[in-house]
Design a protein around this motif. Structure first.
Motif, mmCIF file in Angstrom:
data_model
loop_
_atom_site.group_PDB
_atom_site.id
_atom_site.type_symbol
_atom_site.label_atom_id
_atom_site.label_comp_id
_atom_site.label_asym_id
_atom_site.label_seq_id
_atom_site.Cartn_x
_atom_site.Cartn_y
_atom_site.Cartn_z
ATOM 1 N N UNK A 272 0.807 -1.224 0.000
ATOM 2 C CA UNK A 272 0.000 0.000 0.000
ATOM 3 C C UNK A 272 0.840 1.275 0.000
ATOM 4 N N UNK A 273 2.133 1.138 0.132
ATOM 5 C CA UNK A 273 3.012 2.298 0.243
ATOM 6 C C UNK A 273 2.856 3.221 -0.968
ATOM 7 N N UNK A 274 2.596 4.484 -0.687
ATOM 8 C CA UNK A 274 2.499 5.563 -1.682
ATOM 9 C C UNK A 274 1.245 5.493 -2.549
ATOM 10 N N UNK A 275 0.399 4.475 -2.367
ATOM 11 C CA UNK A 275 -0.836 4.424 -3.153
ATOM 12 C C UNK A 275 -1.810 5.485 -2.648
ATOM 13 N N UNK A 276 -2.454 6.192 -3.560
ATOM 14 C CA UNK A 276 -3.416 7.239 -3.205
ATOM 15 C C UNK A 276 -4.822 6.638 -3.203
ATOM 16 N N UNK A 277 -5.213 6.138 -2.060
ATOM 17 C CA UNK A 277 -6.498 5.443 -1.932
ATOM 18 C C UNK A 277 -7.586 6.433 -1.545
ATOM 19 N N UNK A 278 -8.646 6.479 -2.353
ATOM 20 C CA UNK A 278 -9.784 7.355 -2.068
ATOM 21 C C UNK A 278 -10.954 6.619 -1.425
ATOM 22 N N UNK A 279 -11.017 5.316 -1.642
ATOM 23 C CA UNK A 279 -12.168 4.558 -1.156
ATOM 24 C C UNK A 279 -11.760 3.118 -0.847
ATOM 25 N N UNK A 280 -12.314 2.578 0.232
ATOM 26 C CA UNK A 280 -12.138 1.180 0.591
ATOM 27 C C UNK A 280 -13.421 0.443 0.238
ATOM 28 N N UNK A 281 -13.313 -0.630 -0.533
ATOM 29 C CA UNK A 281 -14.463 -1.437 -0.930
ATOM 30 C C UNK A 281 -14.251 -2.844 -0.390
ATOM 31 N N UNK A 282 -15.220 -3.359 0.363
ATOM 32 C CA UNK A 282 -15.101 -4.690 0.956
ATOM 33 C C UNK A 282 -16.188 -5.600 0.402
ATOM 34 N N UNK A 302 -4.851 3.854 8.513
ATOM 35 C CA UNK A 302 -4.437 4.492 7.263
ATOM 36 C C UNK A 302 -5.589 5.185 6.549
ATOM 37 N N UNK A 303 -6.813 4.594 6.640
ATOM 38 C CA UNK A 303 -7.892 5.056 5.773
ATOM 39 C C UNK A 303 -9.195 5.369 6.504
ATOM 40 N N UNK A 304 -9.128 5.595 7.776
ATOM 41 C CA UNK A 304 -10.339 5.830 8.565
ATOM 42 C C UNK A 304 -11.193 6.950 7.992
ATOM 43 N N UNK A 305 -10.579 7.976 7.481
ATOM 44 C CA UNK A 305 -11.336 9.150 7.036
ATOM 45 C C UNK A 305 -11.605 9.145 5.529
ATOM 46 N N UNK A 306 -11.369 8.022 4.892
ATOM 47 C CA UNK A 306 -11.776 7.844 3.503
ATOM 48 C C UNK A 306 -13.190 7.257 3.472
ATOM 49 N N UNK A 307 -13.734 7.128 2.281
ATOM 50 C CA UNK A 307 -15.043 6.502 2.132
ATOM 51 C C UNK A 307 -14.886 4.981 2.178
#
Length: 336
Positions: A272-282, A302-307
């Motif tokens: 995941x290093x340096x990846x610009x993640x905007x959304x987590x899909x499960x 890492x992504x709590x405040x993403x969608x």
């Protein structure tokens, strides 16, 4: 993949579990594997079922999904050692029928529930063979007949994927580039990528594959078992029980029934290093089950405040519990 890691493209992180394979049409639930083991015409794995499901060396299983099974594979090494000591740490008096009878009875009780002889076969050899045949026996049918929402989710070529499956579904069914996928617990080979072709392709895959899956509990404390073992002083002459062999058996059991969380953490962070993640899909993953620590320790920080988008089957209760527990503010819940 490199352009994503340089931080040039914003993308989604898609996380998959066995629910994805079930959703698209594969019969890859624990009950399917259990039925395979119980069929003595295919394997001698039926003897593993009472050991895994009834032995008091393991935790009680609460359900039939893989997460329930893996949590139940938390092994009580100290209880196992104590049982071995009770059964074998004695000198047999050939003139005492009662002594011999009691020793044989105690030994038989331990042997009935001792997992050392089926441990690796249950989590790897038998499992690998069953999954390989199920997957490639149904792959073409699934690829041709599945037209659901996952095709839309996987249509973006820049998505990244973490899969907790051992199957190449993302590659073979949805055409995802292998470089965009992290198989966190290993997988079996994807046959179009193999350098051979024969009339018995499945056998070739089985023989060539690295039959080592991470399958089991994250709570097996092998070092603690060994420490406890080394504190034991045998009272007998050691002919019936050797501590050095017990230590090897404990390491084998722990290795077969455990996941290497420390190593996997490093692998996931690197992916995941340096990846610009905007959304987590499960999709189809038990995120509050045996794999929750990946979310607690890496993904949520890492992504709590993403969608976050949760695709669920039948009930969204688990997703809502996760959202409440970790304080996820922006989310969607989608039934599939």
């Amino acid at each position: 993949m490199n352009r994503i890691r340089k931080g040039e493209i914003h993308t989604k992180l898609v996380i998959c579990g066995n629910g994805l394979d079930l959703h698209v049409g594969f019969k890859t639930g624990y009950r399917n594997y259990r039925d395979y083991l119980a069929n003595d015409r295919l394997t001698h794995g039926g003897r593993a079922i009472p050991i895994i499901e009834e032995s008091d060396f393991f935790k009680t299983r609460k359900g039939d999904c893989w997460s329930d099974l893996e949590q139940s594979l938390t092994f009580d090494g100290k209880k196992y050692i104590d049982a071995l000591v009770y059964a074998y740490d004695r000198d047999i008096d050939p003139n005492s029928a009662d002594n011999s009878h009691n020793q044989i009875k105690a030994a038989n009780e331990v042997q009935k529930k001792d997992p050392k002889d089926i441990a690796f076969q249950f989590t790897n050899d038998w499992f690998y063979e069953w999954l390989l045949n199920e997957y490639y026996g149904r792959e073409e049918e699934v690829r041709n007949n599945y037209h659901g929402i996952v095709r839309d989710i996987t249509s973006c070529p820049d998505n990244l994927y973490i899969t907790f499956n051992y199957t190449p579904t993302l590659e073979s069914i949805f055409g995802v580039d292998e470089d965009h996928i992290l198989y966190i617990h290993n997988r079996f080979p994807y046959k179009p990528k193999l350098p051979f072709s024969s009339d018995d392709l499945l056998n070739d895959i089985f023989e060539s594959g690295e039959k080592r899956f991470q399958f089991g509990s994250i709570n097996n404390q092998i070092d603690e078992w060994i420490k406890y073992l080394k504190s034991i002083e045998l009272k007998s002459n050691g002919k019936l029980m050797q501590l050095s062999q017990v230590e090897k058996d404990l390491q084998h059991i722990g290795w077969a029934f455990s996941k290497n969380l420390k190593c996997n953490y490093a692998t996931m962070k690197s992916f995941l290093k340096e990846a610009l993640i905007d959304e987590i899909v499960i999709i189809g993953h038990s995120f509050l089950g045996v794999d929750e620590q990946y979310y607690r320790d890496i993904l949520v920080p890492m992504y709590k405040y993403k969608k976050w988008t949760f695709y669920y089957y039948q009930s969204d209760e688990m997703a809502r519990n996760f959202i409440d527990k970790y304080g996820i503010n922006e989310f969607d819940l989608v039934a599939i």
